[in-house]
Motif scaffolding. Structure first.
Motif, mmCIF file in Angstrom:
data_model
loop_
_atom_site.group_PDB
_atom_site.id
_atom_site.type_symbol
_atom_site.label_atom_id
_atom_site.label_comp_id
_atom_site.label_asym_id
_atom_site.label_seq_id
_atom_site.Cartn_x
_atom_site.Cartn_y
_atom_site.Cartn_z
ATOM 1 N N ILE A 18 -2.981 0.343 11.824
ATOM 2 C CA ILE A 18 -3.588 -0.983 11.638
ATOM 3 C C ILE A 18 -3.673 -1.319 10.158
ATOM 4 O O ILE A 18 -3.355 -2.445 9.737
ATOM 5 N N ARG A 19 -4.068 -0.366 9.328
ATOM 6 C CA ARG A 19 -4.153 -0.607 7.883
ATOM 7 C C ARG A 19 -2.790 -0.961 7.295
ATOM 8 O O ARG A 19 -2.676 -1.867 6.466
ATOM 9 N N ALA A 20 -1.752 -0.239 7.713
ATOM 10 C CA ALA A 20 -0.399 -0.534 7.215
ATOM 11 C C ALA A 20 0.026 -1.943 7.616
ATOM 12 O O ALA A 20 0.599 -2.688 6.806
ATOM 13 N N CYS A 21 -0.272 -2.321 8.866
ATOM 14 C CA CYS A 21 0.061 -3.667 9.336
ATOM 15 C C CYS A 21 -0.677 -4.734 8.530
ATOM 16 O O CYS A 21 -0.076 -5.749 8.123
ATOM 17 N N GLN A 22 -1.962 -4.514 8.301
ATOM 18 C CA GLN A 22 -2.767 -5.481 7.546
ATOM 19 C C GLN A 22 -2.202 -5.686 6.144
ATOM 20 O O GLN A 22 -2.161 -6.820 5.640
ATOM 21 N N GLU A 23 -1.745 -4.609 5.518
ATOM 22 C CA GLU A 23 -1.190 -4.712 4.166
ATOM 23 C C GLU A 23 0.166 -5.405 4.151
ATOM 24 O O GLU A 23 0.602 -5.891 3.104
ATOM 25 N N LEU A 24 0.819 -5.466 5.308
ATOM 26 C CA LEU A 24 2.093 -6.180 5.425
ATOM 27 C C LEU A 24 1.902 -7.598 5.968
ATOM 28 O O LEU A 24 2.875 -8.320 6.175
ATOM 29 N N GLU A 311 7.450 1.860 6.166
ATOM 30 C CA GLU A 311 8.900 2.025 6.306
ATOM 31 C C GLU A 311 9.301 1.941 7.777
ATOM 32 O O GLU A 311 10.316 1.326 8.110
ATOM 33 N N GLN A 312 8.500 2.564 8.663
ATOM 34 C CA GLN A 312 8.778 2.470 10.095
ATOM 35 C C GLN A 312 8.821 1.017 10.560
ATOM 36 O O GLN A 312 9.723 0.608 11.297
ATOM 37 N N ILE A 313 7.816 0.259 10.142
ATOM 38 C CA ILE A 313 7.702 -1.142 10.569
ATOM 39 C C ILE A 313 8.842 -1.975 10.005
ATOM 40 O O ILE A 313 9.429 -2.810 10.707
#
Length: 447
Positions: A18-24, A311-313
């Motif tokens: 969720i944190r990675a998504c929010q930063e993107l 990177e996955q996303i």
């Protein structure tokens, strides 16, 4: 870039995604079981959907409910994290059929690499060194014993569909084989619904060294250094570090290029890990491939400066990897301790319950990946890991000292934890000198 992602997981990995998504700038959907209604991942996501009762098979393993939640919320993709459905080819195929992006490799790749005996055959054909053993699954007890005698004792009996240390037995003498084979086969049937087995030569005193790889849809596959995961209890990882204390630039290049060769053999896309056994002579052998993000991914992020979740996303959004192999540099040293709610003094018995007091350590180079908070009730239903403590230092000595300091600041009251046990590992002379292998915990602590 994807606009909305559903996270088909719970705990610290759900929070991390969720944190990675929010930063993107990507919207997120959390799913939760009834017992996880107030969990952190449900609170920080943009939306949260209940997918069933507490038991995993009724919620986090309920494919139909997760697909329905994805369609209902208009999410374009599902990130499975690790565990649960992350390496389930049927689920990956369902996503594809429903026009949902599965953030990971395709179903065929998961199938090929998830079946250990099939993966072994693929690696042999690709010229990747494998541990001497059967080329595929054995037909039964008699066939297995015949193959074991050909290979020579000691051998390992392993489940083709295995993982997490289950369905594995080490047999040192022929007289022990029948009982060990039948026990491992029964365990495999219960754990995986598949009792096909294969036999490998048992490599004595090896290190467990794995390589992180990334592959995109344009044929690019890179390796991002190694993680030494040799500190294990009953085939379950306890502490990991990167780089490995025994690694040289020459050996890293050789193992890394072999990892890429292995990934290319299955046209791998997204993040994955090639796991090797490294013997005391510097020879290494393919063990298995994990077709998902690993629990221990943060130490690779710390020493390479690469956010593996992002990177996955990006890869699943159709982007090409933005850097080349020559751009990957290993800098400094990182260590991860898995903090579990368990009692090492009582056979590592799980310790669910309410966290009555909590203090996370801090400071430069200290990272906590967790989903717990003061007042949180750890359920008895799921895995006992409640946090990952990761530290980064300029070199191994600084990282060791920083981890000891951080563990000293880590306070959890209300439940038992393995914090003191981790501290004992870090103060062990053999560990400090980097002289350890997969038998370390058994040898040093008789556990």
């Amino acid at each position: 870039m994807l606009k909305k992602i559903l996270i088909a997981n719970r705990g610290e990995i759900a929070v991390r995604i969720i944190r990675a998504c929010q930063e993107l700038g990507i919207a997120t959907v959390a799913v939760y079981s009834e017992i996880d209604r107030d969990a952190m991942h449900t609170q920080i996501a943009d939306e949260a959907v209940c997918i069933g009762p507490a038991k995993s098979q009724d919620s986090y393993l309920n494919m139909q409910n997760i697909i329905s939640a994805t369609v209902l919320t208009g999410a374009q993709a599902i990130h499975p994290g690790f565990g649960f459905l992350s390496e389930n080819s049927k689920f990956a195929k369902m996503c594809e059929e429903c026009n949902i992006v599965f953030i990971g490799p395709d179903a065929e790749t998961i199938d090929n690499m998830g079946n250990k005996s099939k993966a072994r055959e693929i690696m042999i054909n690709a010229g990747v060194p494998v541990i001497p053993g059967t080329e595929g699954a054995v037909k039964g007890l008699e066939d297995a014993l015949l193959e074991a005698e050909k290979i020579g004792f000691p051998v390992m009996i392993k489940a083709s569909a295995g993982g997490g240390g289950r369905g594995i037995r080490v047999v040192k003498e022929k007289s022990e084989f029948k009982k060990a084979f039948e026990t491992a086969q029964t365990e495999a049937k219960v754990a995986f619904g598949d009792d096909t087995m294969y036999i490998e030569k048992f490599i004595e005193d090896p290190r467990h060294v794995e390589f992180q790889i990334l592959g995109d849809n344009f044929g690019n596959i890179l390796y991002l250094g190694e993680r030494d995961c040799s500190i294990q209890r009953r085939n379950q990882k306890v502490l990991e570090e990167s780089p490995s204390p025994v690694m040289t630039e020459e050996l890293r290049k050789k193992m890394g290029e072999t990892a890429v060769k292995a990934a290319k053999a299955v046209n791998y896309r997204n993040a994955g890990t090639i796991e090797f056994l490294l013997d005391k002579h510097g020879d290494f052998y393919f063990m298995e491939m994990n077709t998902r993000i690993q629990v221990e991914h943060p130490i690779t992020e710390m020493v390479t400066g690469t956010d593996l979740l992002k990177e996955q996303i990006k890869i699943s959004s159709g982007h090409e990897i933005a850097f080349k192999q020559e751009d990957v540099k290993i800098s400094g040293h990182a260590i991860e301790c898995r903090i579990n709610a368990e009692n090492p003094e009582k056979g590592f018995r799980p310790s669910p319950g309410q966290i009555k007091a909590l203090n996370f350590p801090g400071g430069i180079g200290v990272r906590i990946d967790s989903a717990v908070f003061q007042g949180y009730i750890i359920p008895p239903t799921y895995d006992s890991m409640i946090a990952k403590l990761i530290v980064y230092g300029r070199d191994r000595e600084e990282a060791l000292n920083k981890m000891k300091r951080a563990l000293g600041e880590f306070v959890i009251e209300g439940v038992d934890t393995n914090i003191d046990f981790q501290y004992k590992i870090l103060n062990n002379r053999s560990f400090i000198e980097g002289k350890y292998n997969t038998g370390f915990i058994n040898k040093e602590f008789n556990l």
